[in-house]
Enzyme design. Structure first.
Site, PDB file in Angstrom:
ATOM      1  N   HIS A  48       4.659   3.694  -1.475  1.00 34.17           N
ATOM      2  CA  HIS A  48       3.724   2.979  -0.601  1.00 34.17           C
ATOM      3  C   HIS A  48       3.982   1.481  -0.733  1.00 34.17           C
ATOM      4  CE1 HIS A  48      -0.087   1.358   0.888  1.00 34.17           C
ATOM      5  NE2 HIS A  48      -0.226   2.514   1.518  1.00 34.17           N
ATOM      6  N   CYS A 100       3.746   2.433   5.885  1.00 31.85           N
ATOM      7  CA  CYS A 100       2.359   2.106   6.211  1.00 31.85           C
ATOM      8  C   CYS A 100       2.362   0.864   7.104  1.00 31.85           C
ATOM      9  CB  CYS A 100       1.567   1.858   4.930  1.00 31.85           C
ATOM     10  SG  CYS A 100      -0.129   1.352   5.245  1.00 31.85           S
ATOM     11  N   HIS A 118       1.652   6.179   7.391  1.00 34.49           N
ATOM     12  CA  HIS A 118       0.252   5.768   7.572  1.00 34.49           C
ATOM     13  C   HIS A 118       0.274   4.865   8.791  1.00 34.49           C
ATOM     14  CE1 HIS A 118      -0.654   5.746   2.935  1.00 34.49           C
ATOM     15  NE2 HIS A 118      -0.347   6.946   3.385  1.00 34.49           N
ATOM     16  N   ASP A 139      -4.836   5.755   9.292  1.00 32.87           N
ATOM     17  CA  ASP A 139      -5.239   5.156   8.025  1.00 32.87           C
ATOM     18  C   ASP A 139      -6.632   4.597   8.187  1.00 32.87           C
ATOM     19  OD1 ASP A 139      -4.852   4.602   5.406  1.00 32.87           O
ATOM     20  OD2 ASP A 139      -3.306   3.105   5.690  1.00 32.87           O
ATOM     21  N   HIS A 140      -7.007   3.769   7.258  1.00 29.62           N
ATOM     22  CA  HIS A 140      -8.362   3.218   7.226  1.00 29.62           C
ATOM     23  C   HIS A 140      -9.009   3.137   8.607  1.00 29.62           C
ATOM     24  CE1 HIS A 140      -6.739   0.810   3.584  1.00 29.62           C
ATOM     25  NE2 HIS A 140      -6.654   2.113   3.417  1.00 29.62           N
ATOM     26  N   TYR A 156     -12.558   5.170   4.808  1.00 30.15           N
ATOM     27  CA  TYR A 156     -12.283   6.611   4.779  1.00 30.15           C
ATOM     28  C   TYR A 156     -13.439   7.474   5.278  1.00 30.15           C
ATOM     29  CZ  TYR A 156      -7.841   5.638   2.599  1.00 30.15           C
ATOM     30  OH  TYR A 156      -6.553   5.205   2.376  1.00 30.15           O
TER      31      TYR A 156
HETATM   32  C1  DNO Z   1      -5.339   2.640   0.341  1.00 31.29           C
HETATM   33  C2  DNO Z   1      -4.113   3.394   0.135  1.00 31.29           C
HETATM   34  C3  DNO Z   1      -3.428   3.093  -1.176  1.00 31.29           C
HETATM   35  C4  DNO Z   1      -2.343   4.114  -1.412  1.00 31.29           C
HETATM   36  C5  DNO Z   1      -1.638   3.948  -2.730  1.00 31.29           C
HETATM   37  C6  DNO Z   1      -0.474   4.905  -2.830  1.00 31.29           C
HETATM   38  O1  DNO Z   1      -6.187   3.028   1.086  1.00 31.29           O
HETATM   39  O2  DNO Z   1      -3.270   3.308   1.217  1.00 31.29           O
HETATM   40  O3  DNO Z   1      -4.370   3.155  -2.203  1.00 31.29           O
HETATM   41  O4  DNO Z   1      -2.873   5.383  -1.404  1.00 31.29           O
HETATM   42  O5  DNO Z   1      -1.200   2.667  -2.889  1.00 31.29           O
HETATM   43  O6  DNO Z   1      -0.141   5.073  -4.169  1.00 31.29           O
END
Ligand code: DNO
Length: 355
Positions: free
Chosen positions: A207, A245, A272, A317-318, A331
């Site tokens: 990531h 991401c 992501h 993602d978020h 989330y």
């Molecule tokens: C946040 C995530 C990160 C991710 C970690 C992977 O929301 O995208 O915490 O899960 O960095 O290890």
């Protein structure tokens, strides 16, 4: 690609597997043993019971996010051997349970960093946001306290209170670690785990650092195209790959996201996909997924993934906090479900028009 949602497990998540199952097109979850401290071996029994739980709701585990890497490995301390062999053992147990994707990060001390967890937008939704000014005004040991009030009673990934109590000590551990040292420690780790990844066909997906620059003077390396290609070359094995991401690489406006995706063909194992809205290059917030709500061209991002033949899991993602939901910041169910539908729509249009 396969559309998935991140799920933290029933003891930590406000969202249920059944709700996830009802989002059109979502077939898998990205999950973890959330309460497992970094460095410990994940037993086959625990992995199996997580798997059974997910499967009993008609979903499957599309990957693990995260198996966290112990600081001794990141700093290259003497005890790293023990933690690497534990990591290898965990990978073996995951492989034996037929799980083939593991996301992790190599960020020192802080995982992803935001300075606000509930910035209000004109439509009344709240979002996570970051300003460099706020970070610069803060002592690192105050970082956790400054956002803790907005966590809605949840434990945020990478921001576990026990870990945050040790921030000073953690900074001390990284005193001698610069970017080059961190690269070397990552290489050492990857070389040790590649054999088990080959044996069990496990794809490792690193990531990016978020934001994609150094915070509080700590080294950060997974930030741009040049560094990530260096990492791919340094351990040139298809199992050494990337979690692309968009919201993390995208924090640095110099990163050309579609171009980065194209340059990583064959090495993106997980994606992501989310949007950011910038007010200035170091003040951004996590917008809705829709292109017009933020700064990124989400069509161009999805198109690049399509063009490189991406077949792994994608997750929205978020999300924003909307419709009075109370959940872990970023989330909740609602906005991520909207995100999944929107991304699925883009994908359908892209794939049909390509035919
Ligand atoms: C946040 C995530 C990160 C991710 C970690 C992977 O929301 O995208 O915490 O899960 O960095 O290890």
């Amino acid at each position: 690609m396969e559309m998935t949602l991140r799920w933290y497990g029933k003891d930590f998540d406000t969202v249920t597997l059944r709700q996830i199952r009802q989002i059109p097109g979502v077939t898998g979850v990205i999950t973890t043993l959330y309460d497992m401290p970094p460095g410990e071996v994940w037993s086959r029994e625990k992995i199996r019971s997580l798997k059974e739980e997910v499967e009993s709701e008609g979903l499957h585990i599309a990957g693990i996010e995260s198996v966290n890497v112990h600081d001794a490995i990141k700093t290259g301390a003497q005890e790293r051997e023990r933690y690497i062999s534990n990591y290898v053992e965990t990978l073996k147990n995951l492989g034996e349970e037929d799980i083939h994707l593991v996301c992790y990060n190599f960020m020192p001390v802080f995982d992803w960093t935001r300075t606000e967890l509930s910035r209000k937008r004109p439509d009344g939704s709240t979002v996570l946001a970051y300003t460099q000014k706020a970070v610069d005004a803060l002592k690192p040991e105050k970082m956790f306290a400054s956002i803790a009030g907005d966590m809605n009673g949840s434990v945020m990934p990478g921001w576990e209170p026990e870990r945050m109590e040790r921030v000073k000590e953690l900074f001390e551990m990284y005193k001698e670690v610069d970017n080059e040292r961190l690269f070397a420690n990552l290489k050492y780790f990857l070389e040790k785990i590649m054999p088990v990844c080959e044996q069990y066909n496990i794809n490792m997906a690193i990531h990016p650092d978020d934001p994609a620059w150094s915070v509080f003077g700590l080294p950060r390396i997974i930030t741009n195209q040049q560094n990530i290609l260096r990492m791919m070359k340094m351990v040139d094995n298809p199992h050494n790959g990337v979690a692309f991401c968009s919201g993390s690489y995208g924090t640095n406006l110099e990163n050309d996201l579609p171009e980065m995706i194209r340059s990583l063909k064959g090495r993106i194992h997980f994606a992501h996909v989310r949007n950011l809205k910038f007010h200035s290059p170091d003040d951004f917030e996590e917008a809705a997924h829709l292109s017009s709500d933020g700064t990124f061209d989400m069509y161009a991002i999805m198109k690049a993934l399509y063009d490189i033949g991406f077949e792994g899991p994608i997750r929205p993602d978020h999300g924003r906090m909307i419709w009075d939901e109370v959940a872990m910041p970023g989330y909740g169910l609602y906005d991520r479900a909207l995100g999944a539908c929107y991304l699925n729509g883009l994908w359908e249009a892209i794939s049909k028009s390509a035919k």
